[in-house]
Design a protein around this motif. Structure first.
Motif, PDB file in Angstrom:
ATOM      1  N   ALA A  74     -26.513  22.979 -13.296  1.00  0.00           N
ATOM      2  CA  ALA A  74     -27.114  23.046 -11.963  1.00  0.00           C
ATOM      3  C   ALA A  74     -26.137  22.666 -10.869  1.00  0.00           C
ATOM      4  N   GLU A  75     -25.219  21.755 -11.144  1.00  0.00           N
ATOM      5  CA  GLU A  75     -24.270  21.331 -10.115  1.00  0.00           C
ATOM      6  C   GLU A  75     -23.267  22.421  -9.767  1.00  0.00           C
ATOM      7  N   HIS A  76     -23.174  23.458 -10.594  1.00  0.00           N
ATOM      8  CA  HIS A  76     -22.192  24.521 -10.375  1.00  0.00           C
ATOM      9  C   HIS A  76     -22.789  25.768  -9.728  1.00  0.00           C
ATOM     10  N   VAL A  77     -24.111  25.797  -9.552  1.00  0.00           N
ATOM     11  CA  VAL A  77     -24.751  26.978  -8.973  1.00  0.00           C
ATOM     12  C   VAL A  77     -25.763  26.571  -7.909  1.00  0.00           C
ATOM     13  N   ASP A  78     -26.001  27.487  -6.992  1.00  0.00           N
ATOM     14  CA  ASP A  78     -26.989  27.259  -5.940  1.00  0.00           C
ATOM     15  C   ASP A  78     -28.228  28.130  -6.118  1.00  0.00           C
ATOM     16  N   ILE A  79     -28.007  29.349  -6.634  1.00  0.00           N
ATOM     17  CA  ILE A  79     -29.076  30.340  -6.674  1.00  0.00           C
ATOM     18  C   ILE A  79     -29.216  30.911  -8.083  1.00  0.00           C
ATOM     19  N   LEU A  80     -30.479  31.091  -8.505  1.00  0.00           N
ATOM     20  CA  LEU A  80     -30.798  31.766  -9.752  1.00  0.00           C
ATOM     21  C   LEU A  80     -31.324  33.168  -9.437  1.00  0.00           C
ATOM     22  N   LEU A  81     -30.928  34.128 -10.274  1.00  0.00           N
ATOM     23  CA  LEU A  81     -31.433  35.494 -10.138  1.00  0.00           C
ATOM     24  C   LEU A  81     -32.172  35.859 -11.431  1.00  0.00           C
ATOM     25  N   PRO A  82     -33.488  35.642 -11.459  1.00  0.00           N
ATOM     26  CA  PRO A  82     -34.290  35.899 -12.651  1.00  0.00           C
ATOM     27  C   PRO A  82     -34.529  37.390 -12.885  1.00  0.00           C
ATOM     28  N   ALA A  83     -35.040  37.705 -14.070  1.00  0.00           N
ATOM     29  CA  ALA A  83     -35.239  39.107 -14.468  1.00  0.00           C
ATOM     30  C   ALA A  83     -36.652  39.608 -14.233  1.00  0.00           C
ATOM     31  N   HIS A  84     -37.496  38.810 -13.586  1.00  0.00           N
ATOM     32  CA  HIS A  84     -38.859  39.249 -13.308  1.00  0.00           C
ATOM     33  C   HIS A  84     -39.330  38.720 -11.961  1.00  0.00           C
ATOM     34  N   ASN A  85     -40.096  39.549 -11.300  1.00  0.00           N
ATOM     35  CA  ASN A  85     -40.879  39.162 -10.125  1.00  0.00           C
ATOM     36  C   ASN A  85     -40.074  38.936  -8.846  1.00  0.00           C
ATOM     37  N   GLU A  86     -39.151  37.987  -8.843  1.00  0.00           N
ATOM     38  CA  GLU A  86     -38.436  37.614  -7.632  1.00  0.00           C
ATOM     39  C   GLU A  86     -36.958  37.402  -7.950  1.00  0.00           C
ATOM     40  N   PRO A  87     -36.050  37.833  -7.060  1.00  0.00           N
ATOM     41  CA  PRO A  87     -34.633  37.861  -7.402  1.00  0.00           C
ATOM     42  C   PRO A  87     -33.770  36.690  -6.932  1.00  0.00           C
ATOM     43  N   TRP A  88     -34.284  35.735  -6.188  1.00  0.00           N
ATOM     44  CA  TRP A  88     -33.387  34.792  -5.515  1.00  0.00           C
ATOM     45  C   TRP A  88     -34.125  33.463  -5.351  1.00  0.00           C
ATOM     46  N   VAL A  89     -33.904  32.515  -6.289  1.00  0.00           N
ATOM     47  CA  VAL A  89     -34.616  31.244  -6.243  1.00  0.00           C
ATOM     48  C   VAL A  89     -33.627  30.090  -6.407  1.00  0.00           C
ATOM     49  N   SER A  90     -34.068  28.910  -6.074  1.00  0.00           N
ATOM     50  CA  SER A  90     -33.189  27.743  -6.056  1.00  0.00           C
ATOM     51  C   SER A  90     -32.778  27.301  -7.459  1.00  0.00           C
ATOM     52  N   ALA A  91     -31.525  26.868  -7.583  1.00  0.00           N
ATOM     53  CA  ALA A  91     -31.036  26.319  -8.851  1.00  0.00           C
ATOM     54  C   ALA A  91     -31.657  24.967  -9.161  1.00  0.00           C
ATOM     55  N   ASP A  92     -32.409  24.385  -8.240  1.00  0.00           N
ATOM     56  CA  ASP A  92     -33.128  23.145  -8.522  1.00  0.00           C
ATOM     57  C   ASP A  92     -34.108  23.318  -9.673  1.00  0.00           C
ATOM     58  N   TYR A  93     -34.477  24.561  -9.963  1.00  0.00           N
ATOM     59  CA  TYR A  93     -35.397  24.807 -11.072  1.00  0.00           C
ATOM     60  C   TYR A  93     -34.772  24.492 -12.431  1.00  0.00           C
ATOM     61  N   LEU A  94     -33.447  24.467 -12.529  1.00  0.00           N
ATOM     62  CA  LEU A  94     -32.822  24.227 -13.834  1.00  0.00           C
ATOM     63  C   LEU A  94     -33.153  22.834 -14.371  1.00  0.00           C
ATOM     64  N   PRO A  95     -32.887  21.759 -13.634  1.00  0.00           N
ATOM     65  CA  PRO A  95     -33.298  20.451 -14.149  1.00  0.00           C
ATOM     66  C   PRO A  95     -34.810  20.305 -14.239  1.00  0.00           C
ATOM     67  N   ALA A  96     -35.535  20.966 -13.351  1.00  0.00           N
ATOM     68  CA  ALA A  96     -36.995  20.893 -13.397  1.00  0.00           C
ATOM     69  C   ALA A  96     -37.530  21.527 -14.674  1.00  0.00           C
ATOM     70  N   MET A  97     -36.932  22.641 -15.090  1.00  0.00           N
ATOM     71  CA  MET A  97     -37.356  23.292 -16.328  1.00  0.00           C
ATOM     72  C   MET A  97     -37.109  22.383 -17.530  1.00  0.00           C
ATOM     73  N   TYR A  98     -35.926  21.789 -17.592  1.00  0.00           N
ATOM     74  CA  TYR A  98     -35.620  20.904 -18.713  1.00  0.00           C
ATOM     75  C   TYR A  98     -36.576  19.717 -18.741  1.00  0.00           C
ATOM     76  N   GLN A  99     -36.825  19.117 -17.596  1.00  0.00           N
ATOM     77  CA  GLN A  99     -37.758  17.991 -17.540  1.00  0.00           C
ATOM     78  C   GLN A  99     -39.147  18.438 -17.975  1.00  0.00           C
ATOM     79  N   GLY A 100     -39.521  19.651 -17.597  1.00  0.00           N
ATOM     80  CA  GLY A 100     -40.812  20.185 -18.008  1.00  0.00           C
ATOM     81  C   GLY A 100     -40.934  20.283 -19.519  1.00  0.00           C
ATOM     82  N   PHE A 101     -39.886  20.755 -20.174  1.00  0.00           N
ATOM     83  CA  PHE A 101     -39.909  20.853 -21.635  1.00  0.00           C
ATOM     84  C   PHE A 101     -40.014  19.471 -22.280  1.00  0.00           C
TER      85      PHE A 101
END
Length: 336
Positions: A273-300
């Protein structure tokens, strides 16, 4: 597009999306009744997915005008050197990305195989184009056969899927409840299939692809599938995610998924996460915050706690967080 008018005509057919963006964070251990009998295991909110169309998220990007014979696709200019190829007509709302370098281009995924993505890409760039798939689910490799140079992992999963899929295997995905838009090129439920493609270049964790003036870094992140991977553009601080994360329901519960691998990959991605700012997912929406990376791990991690709350949807557990959900089987893997 006159989406609302079209949907009014077909409200008798239940439709869904690959995942409805979910902004609620409250959870409760309860059973959720869904009406869409055609599609199961995709989470709550699927019965009215069309209410999200057109998604306002796309308004910030330039829509590229296409010929009428290419109207299965929508193409958006995300940056001066990235195009998002969006298939809004089918529930997956899959996004393939054309990434341009100075000498070559990379097409990250090729969609469901409805529509001629080969001709479309040739109209967008004169550069030689190679293909890399985020994973080999049907909705990411459907147009592979249009291209000569294709990167692939060494997993049996990838190799098996390069042989294509029969109509019997994937016909449901263009049937009632899955497609609202007329399909081009004579594609029907009865003849839809995924064509064979040839893997010409092997890819490994940590490999790079040089497009000329643009180097892309490849990281394997198994979990959603055994061959899942992401692509990092370090200079631009972008991470192309495939299905490993998008702002909707993350599937850690279906036959191809491995929960423990997904958790390990989520931890690996959180460290990026510290190396990226933006995520480009393969569904629905193309440009979201890299803050989701640690949030996803914490969610798991959080869903494995004894007091974690969830809902039962189509027999599966769905854990809800701010902007995404995680789906696992019931009972969950950590209790088996």
């Amino acid at each position: 597009m006159k989406i609302r008018n079209f949907i009014t005509v077909i409200l008798s057919v239940s439709l869904i999306s690959c995942g409805q963006s979910e902004q609620e964070s409250d959870m409760s251990s309860e059973v959720v009744i869904t009406e869409n009998s055609q599609v199961q295991g995709r989470g709550e909110g699927k019965d009215n997915w069309y209410d999200n169309l057109p998604r306002s998220h796309w308004d910030k990007f330039e829509l590229i005008e296409l010929p009428e014979d290419q109207d299965w696709f929508e193409v958006y200019k995300i940056t001066d050197s990235i195009y998002a190829i969006y298939e809004m007509g089918q529930f997956e709302e899959v996004i393939s990305y054309l990434i341009l370098g100075e000498k070559r281009a990379l097409l990250f995924d090729t969609g469901i195989g409805v529509g001629d993505i080969g001709t479309l890409v040739a109209a967008l760039t004169d550069l030689p184009v190679s293909v890399l798939n985020s994973h080999t689910h049907y909705d990411h490799v459907g147009g592979n056969h249009y291209f000569e140079k294709i990167y692939g992992t060494t997993t049996k999963y990838t190799i098996d899927h390069s042989a294509g899929r029969t109509n019997e295997e994937i016909r449901e995905f263009v049937g009632p409840g899955w497609v609202w838009k007329p399909m081009p090129n004579g594609v029907t439920v009865d003849n839809y299939h995924s064509k064979q493609f040839n893997i010409t270049n092997t890819i490994y964790d940590g490999n790079t692809i040089d497009l000329g003036g643009r180097i892309l870094y490849i990281f394997l992140v198994p979990g959603h599938t055994p061959d899942a991977l992401v692509v990092m553009d370090r200079e631009e601080r972008l991470l192309f995610m495939g299905d490993t994360f998008y702002p909707a329901s993350l599937y850690a519960h279906m036959g191809d998924a491995n929960f423990n691998d997904y958790v390990k990959s989520a931890e690996k991605l959180a460290a990026m996460a510290e190396h990226v700012d933006i995520l480009l997912p393969a569904h629905n929406e193309p440009w979201v915050s890299a803050d989701y990376l640690p949030a996803m791990y914490q969610g798991f991690l959080d869903i494995q706690k004894p007091d974690a709350e969830y809902r039962i949807t189509d027999g599966d557990r769905e854990y809800r967080f701010d902007g995404f959900t995680i789906m696992v089987s019931d009972p969950p893997p950590w209790q088996e």
